[in-house]
Design a protein around this motif. Structure first.
Motif, short mmCIF file in Angstrom:
data_model
loop_
_atom_site.label_atom_id
_atom_site.label_comp_id
_atom_site.label_asym_id
_atom_site.label_seq_id
_atom_site.Cartn_x
_atom_site.Cartn_y
_atom_site.Cartn_z
N LYS A 122 3.18 8.16 -1.14
CA LYS A 122 1.54 8.09 -1.18
C LYS A 122 1.08 6.76 -0.45
CE LYS A 122 -2.34 8.95 -3.99
NZ LYS A 122 -2.85 9.24 -5.39
N ASN B 161 0.88 -1.28 0.24
CA ASN B 161 0.05 0.06 -0.07
C ASN B 161 0.85 1.30 -0.01
OD1 ASN B 161 -2.39 -1.49 0.09
ND2 ASN B 161 -2.21 -1.66 2.32
N SER C 191 -2.09 3.98 -0.08
CA SER C 191 -3.60 3.81 -0.82
C SER C 191 -4.34 3.51 0.39
CB SER C 191 -3.41 2.49 -1.68
OG SER C 191 -2.94 1.44 -0.95
N ASN C 192 -5.78 3.23 0.08
CA ASN C 192 -6.59 2.88 0.95
C ASN C 192 -6.96 4.10 2.08
OD1 ASN C 192 -6.75 0.33 -0.21
ND2 ASN C 192 -5.55 -0.55 1.68
#
Length: 91
Positions: free
Chosen positions: A28, A13, A30-31
């Protein structure tokens, strides 16, 4: 927080770019995870750089890496959803 690096298993992620890096690293997660801290360790596990964000909406950050010598490092990113890590190369 100790000053030595121990690799974590969560890697999928975390997006870091560009890699290899020059002077600026974009990070960056995610989720919709919120980045709280980022740590950069050398290959010996010593803490080289740390950065903290107080904004509760940070999903992408910029880390200035101009002062890092060329070499391989690990970045560890702490979020409210867990700890993520990845290997990075400084040109």
């Amino acid at each position: 927080m100790t000053n030595t690096y121990k690799p974590e298993t969560k890697k999928q992620n975390l997006l870091v770019y560009p890699n290899p890096i020059d002077d600026i690293l974009q990070v960056k997660v995610s989720n919709e995870a919120i980045i709280q801290h980022a740590y950069i360790f050398d290959l010996s596990g010593h803490l080289i750089l740390t950065q903290q964000w107080d904004d509760s909406q940070v999903e992408e950050v910029t880390i200035h890496t101009a002062t890092l010598p060329s070499g391989m490092y690990f970045i560890q990113v702490n979020t409210e959803q867990g700890v993520f890590s990845k290997k990075i190369i400084k040109q």
